[in-house]
Design a protein around this motif. Structure first.
Motif, PDB file in Angstrom:
ATOM      1  N   LYS A 137       0.833  -1.205   0.000  1.00  0.00           N
ATOM      2  CA  LYS A 137       0.000   0.000   0.000  1.00  0.00           C
ATOM      3  C   LYS A 137       0.865   1.250   0.000  1.00  0.00           C
ATOM      4  O   LYS A 137       0.591   2.215  -0.723  1.00  0.00           O
ATOM      5  CB  LYS A 137      -0.928  -0.005   1.215  1.00  0.00           C
ATOM      6  CG  LYS A 137      -2.026  -1.060   1.160  1.00  0.00           C
ATOM      7  CD  LYS A 137      -2.838  -1.059   2.451  1.00  0.00           C
ATOM      8  CE  LYS A 137      -3.885  -2.172   2.445  1.00  0.00           C
ATOM      9  NZ  LYS A 137      -4.620  -2.242   3.735  1.00  0.00           N
TER      10      LYS A 137
ATOM     11  N   ASP B 143      -6.078  -0.963  -4.968  1.00  0.00           N
ATOM     12  CA  ASP B 143      -6.952  -1.776  -4.109  1.00  0.00           C
ATOM     13  C   ASP B 143      -7.247  -3.139  -4.716  1.00  0.00           C
ATOM     14  O   ASP B 143      -7.431  -4.122  -3.986  1.00  0.00           O
ATOM     15  CB  ASP B 143      -8.259  -1.025  -3.844  1.00  0.00           C
ATOM     16  CG  ASP B 143      -8.068   0.195  -2.959  1.00  0.00           C
ATOM     17  OD1 ASP B 143      -7.030   0.263  -2.270  1.00  0.00           O
ATOM     18  OD2 ASP B 143      -8.945   1.083  -2.964  1.00  0.00           O
TER      19      ASP B 143
ATOM     20  N   ILE C 194      -4.268  -5.359  -3.973  1.00  0.00           N
ATOM     21  CA  ILE C 194      -4.260  -5.663  -2.544  1.00  0.00           C
ATOM     22  C   ILE C 194      -5.323  -6.710  -2.218  1.00  0.00           C
ATOM     23  O   ILE C 194      -5.064  -7.687  -1.496  1.00  0.00           O
ATOM     24  CB  ILE C 194      -4.505  -4.392  -1.713  1.00  0.00           C
ATOM     25  CG1 ILE C 194      -3.358  -3.397  -1.887  1.00  0.00           C
ATOM     26  CG2 ILE C 194      -4.691  -4.739  -0.241  1.00  0.00           C
ATOM     27  CD1 ILE C 194      -2.029  -3.856  -1.376  1.00  0.00           C
TER      28      ILE C 194
END
Length: 217
Positions: free
Chosen positions: A55, A61, A64
């Motif tokens: 991050k 996102d 992740i």
């Protein structure tokens, strides 16, 4: 592991096609990953994902989320590559010749990155090219590393290669004057060789001689 070769305009991306890249990958993964030895002598899990670090480095996102459960599906890998390609295009570059091919037991993307050029066409637009390079870390890099190293097919391939090539590697290093314990694993043989005086060249020569990078498995 990924290797990217730069020239004025195009950067061919060939996965693990150079033995020097294989050595570099082994060193990097040993440093940043968790190695669980198998009975055949190569590490089972080679890449440990630090989500907070990803991050902080700008991973998006979607990347992740794909890595949060500790595994990556082919659909997630394919989606990451698609997002990476779109990002490169938006930054003024291009990904050409993308195709899936099996290497080291894993079906993975091979492609060429074409850098954005200056308006006069005489060189790479460095600012835009940095944006192109940033796309990799944002959308694709960590998923790609996991796919190449911790994919079950990749693990199985490494186990088969370790069983097949440990003795040839040991014999080659011994003939070159590097004495290693006969019980050393393949990873240990390579790591030990590159950490001796002038051993890196010997390790590369032996890896080429035994077909480390070309072993079909």
């Amino acid at each position: 592991m990924t290797q990217t070769t730069h020239n004025v305009r195009a950067r061919p991306r060939s996965i693990s096609t150079a033995t020097t890249a294989a050595i570099a990958a082994l060193v990097v993964l040993t440093a940043c990953g968790k190695a669980t030895e198998t009975t055949d002598g190569e590490s089972e899990s080679q890449y440990v994902v630090n989500l907070d670090e990803l991050k902080s480095r700008g991973a998006d996102d979607v990347q992740i989320a794909a890595l949060t459960d500790g595994t990556v599906t082919f659909e997630e890998y394919e989606t990451a590559f698609s997002r990476y390609s779109s990002c490169v295009a938006s930054a003024g570059g291009a990904i050409e010749g993308a195709k899936l091919a099996v290497q080291e037991g894993v079906r993975q993307f091979h492609y060429t990155i074409v850098s954005p050029m200056t308006a006069d066409g005489l060189g790479v637009d460095e600012a835009a090219d940095q944006l192109v390079q940033d796309c990799n870390g944002r959308h694709y890099e960590s998923i790609d590393i996991w796919w190449q190293t911790d994919n079950p097919h990749a693990i199985a391939y490494r186990e088969r290669r370790a069983a097949a090539l440990q003795k040839p590697m040991l014999d080659c290093l011994t003939e070159a004057g590097l004495r290693m314990p006969a019980t050393s694993t393949l990873d240990e043989l390579v790591s030990a060789a590159i950490n001796t005086d002038s051993g890196r060249d010997t390790a590369i020569d032996c890896m080429v001689a035994i077909g480390y990078e070309t072993w079909a498995g």
